[in-house]
Structure formats: structure tokens, C-alpha cells
Design an enzyme around this catalytic site. Structure first.
Site, mmCIF file in Angstrom:
data_model
loop_
_atom_site.group_PDB
_atom_site.id
_atom_site.type_symbol
_atom_site.label_atom_id
_atom_site.label_comp_id
_atom_site.label_asym_id
_atom_site.label_seq_id
_atom_site.Cartn_x
_atom_site.Cartn_y
_atom_site.Cartn_z
ATOM 1 N N SER A 48 0.769 -1.140 0.153
ATOM 2 C CA SER A 48 -0.130 0.011 0.145
ATOM 3 C C SER A 48 0.874 1.227 0.006
ATOM 4 O O SER A 48 0.765 2.124 -0.743
ATOM 5 C CB SER A 48 -1.000 0.059 1.309
ATOM 6 O OG SER A 48 -1.516 1.110 1.163
ATOM 7 N N TRP A 77 2.470 1.405 -3.569
ATOM 8 C CA TRP A 77 1.806 2.007 -4.361
ATOM 9 C C TRP A 77 1.841 3.438 -4.618
ATOM 10 O O TRP A 77 1.526 3.966 -5.588
ATOM 11 C CB TRP A 77 0.245 1.525 -3.940
ATOM 12 C CG TRP A 77 -1.148 1.890 -5.053
ATOM 13 C CD1 TRP A 77 -1.409 1.245 -6.141
ATOM 14 C CD2 TRP A 77 -1.711 3.293 -4.694
ATOM 15 N NE1 TRP A 77 -2.349 2.088 -6.524
ATOM 16 C CE2 TRP A 77 -2.583 3.237 -5.888
ATOM 17 C CE3 TRP A 77 -1.729 4.395 -3.816
ATOM 18 C CZ2 TRP A 77 -3.684 4.151 -6.184
ATOM 19 C CZ3 TRP A 77 -2.717 5.101 -3.883
ATOM 20 C CH2 TRP A 77 -3.625 5.266 -5.055
ATOM 21 N N HIS A 78 1.837 4.159 -3.517
ATOM 22 C CA HIS A 78 1.844 5.654 -3.556
ATOM 23 C C HIS A 78 3.047 6.271 -4.102
ATOM 24 O O HIS A 78 3.057 7.497 -4.819
ATOM 25 C CB HIS A 78 1.815 6.092 -1.904
ATOM 26 C CG HIS A 78 0.552 5.961 -1.445
ATOM 27 N ND1 HIS A 78 -0.023 4.970 -0.601
ATOM 28 C CD2 HIS A 78 -0.609 6.956 -1.424
ATOM 29 C CE1 HIS A 78 -1.262 5.060 -0.199
ATOM 30 N NE2 HIS A 78 -1.565 6.201 -0.610
ATOM 31 N N GLY A 79 4.210 5.600 -4.146
ATOM 32 C CA GLY A 79 5.179 6.053 -5.129
ATOM 33 C C GLY A 79 6.587 5.316 -4.999
ATOM 34 O O GLY A 79 6.829 4.738 -3.861
ATOM 35 N N PHE A 101 0.526 10.012 -7.813
ATOM 36 C CA PHE A 101 0.540 8.678 -7.623
ATOM 37 C C PHE A 101 -0.248 7.879 -8.603
ATOM 38 O O PHE A 101 -0.143 6.562 -8.581
ATOM 39 C CB PHE A 101 -0.142 8.557 -6.049
ATOM 40 C CG PHE A 101 0.390 9.299 -4.980
ATOM 41 C CD1 PHE A 101 1.881 9.581 -4.828
ATOM 42 C CD2 PHE A 101 -0.467 9.747 -4.031
ATOM 43 C CE1 PHE A 101 2.412 10.059 -3.819
ATOM 44 C CE2 PHE A 101 0.227 10.592 -2.960
ATOM 45 C CZ PHE A 101 1.710 10.694 -2.912
#
Length: 483
Positions: A322, A325-327, A483
């Protein structure tokens, strides 16, 4: 195209009129209009990136049409993996290529070998993480036979590219959103009014809360070595409300806009800063992403079943992915791991589903125990956001170490303190409104004032403040666009 821009203020009414007055006799025409409008909306940034959305759409549409005809399990699995690998390869190249390359080179340097490798100047397509996960959910659900693949390519294009939620969610499930493109939409005045109200609240969050907080959060984080620990705490608090106002504001505008066109999107935020533990926070924050990981990764891995080691493994996998996933930055991975550490004591003691009821149900204010739980959870969340916002791991640790110094007890000093005080007052008003409306899907869903003239005074006050802020400052991109 930004929601908080003149361009969108012109674009939305035009699409609305065409949708309800020109193409309203045919669902297919309405869907085609949505596709064209969505491509224009997305292409406003860069027309070249439309090819990526179209590629993803064609791949998943074709794979699922083939899945509908395939009975052999090996062939079905092969088709599923074609979709997964094609989408993740595209996402991985644009978002993570340079990250893996740089870390690969660094790893070899650690062992004394110098490798020459040139990074690529890759521009990240806006919203790629969102629509990639949305199309993957469709393929996986078709593979699991939870959903029949559609033959209507235009309707599927509309599902993938639906402009209100295209670039920052909510990440919709095909089982929820796709069938809506086959139903006749009838204009519902009360639903449209509710949508306008939610758009208004989303703009309030974005323009008055997030953008004002961003001014001071950026100033303090970008110059953290120059400020006291007390100022850095203030900077972390400003960022905490910036990211919430920014992202939940986008979701409100997206959901409200969808209502104008007769569509229902899932709730993406449910007053997360009033959570009483971290498990509850993650049930209330970015709901579409957390439930996506739960359903498509956590449960297939075994979820909370099995021995303690499996529970630990599954929890860390979900939270770290998770974060990733953001960066493409170690700060996001640490942020995810930190949330996993917060979550584990609740999971291992079977207290992760303790707070499923409403917050301070039937009470104006929480009792002392609830208030303390909310305060502790909020403090843990603020601490974790420092890693999320920091430029790198070193910056995060230096930021935290400065907070832990004796300068924590100094009076905060930074440029623009008077303006910051105004922003703090806005935040306090915002918290009060959110608390009052915490049992709705968004804070002002239910009437704050019984008398109509007071209600309209409230709405017009928000409009005036938004207009003033819009005219006196430059519109800011939404954080989650990156993102």
C-alpha cells in the site's frame, strides 16, 4: 484538467447539458459522450498519455472476452496473467523503473562494484495507479466468474475512463460501477442537489483547507533545518490536514459530479481522523484502495487465518505494498511498514474489529476514553505522515530528531504566522463541522441548519470564501495526481 479550475467550471456544464438534453434518448449515446468527455478531460494534461488508457482498456476488454469462451483452467490462468503482467509492466515502467534502477546500482556499490546505468526522464502519467487497479479488478472478477464480461466496448471504455474518478479515484469495482452504464439514467433533481452540495464541500476542503495548509506545510518541511521542534510539529499537523482535505476533497467532488450524471460511486473517506484505533483508521481512510488490497491480495494470501507468522507476513505485505503503491520512494515503504507495526498489536490480540460502531453514537461529544483513543490514534497518524511527506528517509529522521529536541518547547516562529493563525481557525471550524456531520457520507450531507435562510447563508459563505481564495491564489494540483 483540475476540478478547481476555470477550465472544469466551463467543461462540466457543457457536458451536463449535452448529456441530459442532447443524448438523453439513448444510453449508448450517453456512454459515448462520457468516453469523449473523459478523453478530453484526461487529454487536457497530455494527449499522448491517452494511448496508455486505451492500451489498458483494449488489453482487459480482449482478455475478458477470451475468458468468457475459455473453459480450460490453464488457458484461463494464462489469460489472467497476460492482463496482470501487461498492466503491472506498464505501471512498473512509468512509476518504478528509475527507483529499481537506482537501488540496483546502489546495491552493487555496497559490494564494491560500480555499475554505469542511466536513469530515464520518465513523466508519470496522471492517475495511472488508479485506472490500472480499476481495470485489474474487472479482469480478476471475470476470471473468478463474479462478473460476466461485457460485449459493449463503448460502455467498457466509459467504465475505465469515467472522468469524475479517473485520475484520483475512488478505485471502483467493475461489479459496482460497470452495470450502471447499462441502466437507463433518469435525471433526479434531489440527487443532483445532493451532488452539488458534496462538490461544494469538496471544494471547501481542497481550496480553503488543503491549499492553505500546503502553503505552511511546504514552507516548514522544505526548510525544516531552520525551524524549532515546535514549528516542525505544526508543519506535520498542517500536512496532516492538507493531505486529508486534498484527497477527501477530490473524492467528494468526484462522487458529487457522478451524481449529476446519475451514477453512484463508493464512499472513499469516512471521517478517518475521528478513528479510535489504527484498524478503524484504515477502514475509514482511502476505503477503495484498502478494500482493493484486502479483497484481491490479503484474503487470497490467507488474511488473518493461519498461524501468527502468516498473520505477520500478510499484514506487512499489504501495508508495505500500500505504501509502495503511493510512490517510488523508501519513505512510502517505511510509512506503510510503520502502519503495519501500529496494526499488529490489534490483530494479534483480536481487537482489530473492536470499533465498528459509530463514533460517540447518540452523543454530542465523546466520553473521556473515546476522546483519548481518538487523540492517540491521531497522534500516531501524524507521526507516520512525517515519513510520507519527507523528501527521503534521512530528511524524515532529521525532522523527527529536531522535534525530540529541547526546541520543542519554544514558541513556533516562521514567516506568515498571522496567515497560519487564520488557517488554524479554519481547521478548527472544519473539525467542528466534520464532527457534527460524522454520521453522514460527508459532513454537510444532512442539514446543519433547520431554517432555510440560515442554510443558504452557510452555503453562500462557503462560495464567497472559495471564490476569494480562488481569485487571490494559484490553483494547486491535487496531491494524489502524482500517485
Amino acid at each position: 484538467m483540475l476540478f478547481n479550475s476555470i477550465d472544469f467550471a466551463i467543461f462540466l456544464p457543457i457536458v451536463f447539458v449535452l448529456y441530459w438534453f442532447i443524448t438523453n434518448k439513448s444510453i449508448k449515446l450517453q456512454n459515448l459522450l462520457i468516453v469523449v468527455a473523459s478523453y478530453v478531460f484526461y487529454g487536457w494534461w497530455s494527449w499522448g498519455f491517452l494511448s496508455i488508457i486505451i492500451f489498458s482498456t483494449v488489453i482487459d476488454y480482449t482478455v475478458c472476452r477470451l475468458l468468457s469462451k475459455a473453459e480450460n483452467n490453464i488457458k484461463r490462468k494464462l489469460l489472467l496473467w497476460i492482463s496482470i503482467l501487461a498492466n503491472l509492466a506498464m505501471l512498473g515502467f512509468f512509476k518504478y523503473y528509475n527507483f529499481f534502477l537506482d537501488n540496483f546500482v546502489t546495491a552493487f556499490l555496497f559490494f564494491g562494484k560500480d555499475i554505469e546505468a542511466n536513469s530515464l526522464n520518465i513523466i508519470l502519467p496522471v492517475g495511472i495507479s488508479f485506472y490500472t487497479f480499476q481495470t485489474l479488478s474487472y479482469t480478476i472478477d471475470v476470471y473468478k466468474r463474479k462478473l460476466k464480461p461485457t460485449k459493449d466496448f463503448i460502455a467498457f471504455c466509459a467504465f475505465v475512463s469515467f472522468f469524475p474518478q479517473l485520475v484520483a479515484g475512488p478505485i471502483e469495482r467493475a461489479t459496482h460501477l460497470l452495470p450502471q452504464f447499462f441502466r437507463k439514467r433518469v435525471f433526479d433533481y434531489s440527487n443532483a442537489v445532493d451532488g452539488m452540495r458534496q462538490i461544494l464541500w469538496g471544494l471547501f476542503k481542497k481550496i480553503l483547507i488543503a491549499d492553505n495548509c500546503a502553503r505552511y506545510a511546504n514552507l516548514i518541511f522544505n526548510n525544516s533545518a531552520d525551524y524549532s521542534g515546535s514549528t516542525l510539529v505544526l508543519g506535520a499537523l498542517f500536512f496532516t490536514f492538507q493531505i486529508y482535505g486534498d484527497f477527501s476533497g477530490y473524492s467528494d467532488i468526484a462522487i458529487g459530479t457522478s451524481k449529476l450524471f446519475g451514477f453512484d460511486l463508493m464512499q472513499n473517506f469516512n471521517f478517518p481522523y475521528f478513528s479510535r484505533d489504527i484498524a478503524e483508521f484504515w477502514r475509514r481512510w482511502h476505503i477503495s484502495l484498502s478494500t482493493w488490497f484486502r479483497d484481491y491480495l490479503y484474503i487470497p494470501l490467507g488474511g488473518s487465518r493461519g498461524n501468527t507468522l502468516m498473520k505477520l507476513r500478510n499484514t506487512f505485505i499489504i501495508f508495505i505494498l500500500s505504501g509502495f503503491w503511493h510512490g517510488a520512494n523508501w519513505t512510502f515503504i517505511v510509512w506503510g511498514a510503520l502502519n503495519a507495526i501500529y496494526f499488529l498489536p490489534l490483530l494479534l490480540t483480536n481487537r482489530n474489529r473492536n470499533n465498528l460502531d459509530a463514533i460517540a453514537k447518540d452523543k454530542l461529544i465523546p466520553d473521556f476514553k473515546e476522546f483519548l483513543s481518538i487523540l492517540i490514534t491521531f497522534g500516531l497518524t501524524v507521526f507516520a505522515w512525517i515519513f510520507f511527506r519527507a523528501e527521503n528517509i534521512g530528511h524524515a529522521f532529521s525532522y523527527i530528531s529536531k522535534i525530540c529536541s529541547s526546541s520543542l518547547f519554544e514558541i513556533p516562529k516562521f514567516p506568515g504566522r498571522l496567515g497560519a493563525l487564520t488557517t488554524i481557525i479554519l481547521i478548527l471550524i472544519f473539525i467542528l463541522i466534520e464532527w457534527y456531520g460524522r454520521h453522514g457520507k460527508y459532513a454537510i450531507e444532512k442539514t446543519l441548519f433547520k431554517k432555510r435562510y440560515l442554510r443558504w447563508c452557510f452555503y453562500y459563505t462557503i462560495v464567497i470564501f472559495i471564490a476569494y481564495s480562488f481569485m487571490t491564489s494559484i490553483p494547486q494540483d491535487f496531491i494524489y495526481f502524482q500517485f
